[in-house]
Design a protein around this motif. Sequence first.
Motif, PDB file in Angstrom:
ATOM      1  N   ASP A  58       1.027  -1.336  -0.067  1.00  0.00           N
ATOM      2  CA  ASP A  58       0.119   0.047   0.202  1.00  0.00           C
ATOM      3  C   ASP A  58       0.888   1.142  -0.009  1.00  0.00           C
ATOM      4  OD1 ASP A  58      -1.775  -1.997   1.760  1.00  0.00           O
ATOM      5  OD2 ASP A  58      -3.245  -1.016   0.210  1.00  0.00           O
ATOM      6  N   TYR A  59       0.108   2.323  -0.468  1.00  0.00           N
ATOM      7  CA  TYR A  59       1.212   3.407  -0.854  1.00  0.00           C
ATOM      8  C   TYR A  59       0.513   4.894  -0.429  1.00  0.00           C
ATOM      9  CZ  TYR A  59       4.631   0.164  -3.478  1.00  0.00           C
ATOM     10  OH  TYR A  59       5.192  -0.812  -3.315  1.00  0.00           O
ATOM     11  N   ARG A  99       2.159  -5.953  12.789  1.00  0.00           N
ATOM     12  CA  ARG A  99       0.997  -7.094  12.943  1.00  0.00           C
ATOM     13  C   ARG A  99       0.248  -7.349  11.937  1.00  0.00           C
ATOM     14  NH1 ARG A  99       3.398 -11.385  16.007  1.00  0.00           N
ATOM     15  NH2 ARG A  99       4.129 -11.095  17.775  1.00  0.00           N
ATOM     16  N   VAL A 100      -0.229  -5.863  11.740  1.00  0.00           N
ATOM     17  CA  VAL A 100      -1.696  -5.681  11.289  1.00  0.00           C
ATOM     18  C   VAL A 100      -0.772  -5.268   9.484  1.00  0.00           C
ATOM     19  CG1 VAL A 100      -3.649  -3.938  10.773  1.00  0.00           C
ATOM     20  CG2 VAL A 100      -2.660  -4.719  12.733  1.00  0.00           C
ATOM     21  N   PRO A 101      -1.189  -5.830   8.549  1.00  0.00           N
ATOM     22  CA  PRO A 101      -0.881  -5.394   7.293  1.00  0.00           C
ATOM     23  C   PRO A 101      -1.512  -4.315   6.575  1.00  0.00           C
ATOM     24  CG  PRO A 101      -2.373  -7.611   6.966  1.00  0.00           C
ATOM     25  CD  PRO A 101      -2.459  -6.849   9.016  1.00  0.00           C
ATOM     26  N   GLY A 102      -0.756  -3.900   5.777  1.00  0.00           N
ATOM     27  CA  GLY A 102      -1.576  -2.071   5.055  1.00  0.00           C
ATOM     28  C   GLY A 102      -2.681  -1.568   6.066  1.00  0.00           C
ATOM     29  N   THR A 103      -1.756  -1.333   7.054  1.00  0.00           N
ATOM     30  CA  THR A 103      -2.277   0.059   7.718  1.00  0.00           C
ATOM     31  C   THR A 103      -1.389   0.999   7.601  1.00  0.00           C
ATOM     32  OG1 THR A 103      -2.671   0.242  10.449  1.00  0.00           O
ATOM     33  CG2 THR A 103      -1.310  -0.741   9.497  1.00  0.00           C
ATOM     34  N   SER A 104      -2.035   2.484   7.914  1.00  0.00           N
ATOM     35  CA  SER A 104      -1.707   3.503   7.912  1.00  0.00           C
ATOM     36  C   SER A 104      -1.460   3.909   8.949  1.00  0.00           C
ATOM     37  CB  SER A 104      -1.736   4.434   6.765  1.00  0.00           C
ATOM     38  OG  SER A 104      -2.864   4.609   7.056  1.00  0.00           O
TER      39      SER A 104
END
Length: 122
Positions: A58-59, A99-104
């Motif tokens: 994610d970007y 541990r949480v993928p894709g978080t900003s």
Amino acid sequence: VQLQASGGGSVQAGGSLRLSCSPYKRTFSNYAVGWFRQAPGKEREFVGSISRDGDRKDYTESVKGRFTISRDNPRNKVYLQMNSLKVEDTAVYYCASSRVPGTSDESQYDVWGRGTQVTVSS
């Protein structure tokens, strides 16, 4: 501090840099890794993240198409390839693990590195 970000430096606009992030005492393959940056006088902002196995990336909108995050789990490293750099990319860049993928969300990242300075001149 349990992460180390490196590879920063000074570059002219349009140039490239590759940042690396590695842990001191953590196996990176168990965690998602995010990159953040903080420019002078501004709040720290999310740049991008990569999932544990690298399948999800994610970007933030401003770096899409210019920055690429990758990881080499056997070598326990995560990279941020930055191309077509702009003056507004000047900041201290941090890596962090979650541990949480894709978080900003910064609060979801529990381990941070000290950061590395990236300076882009016109």
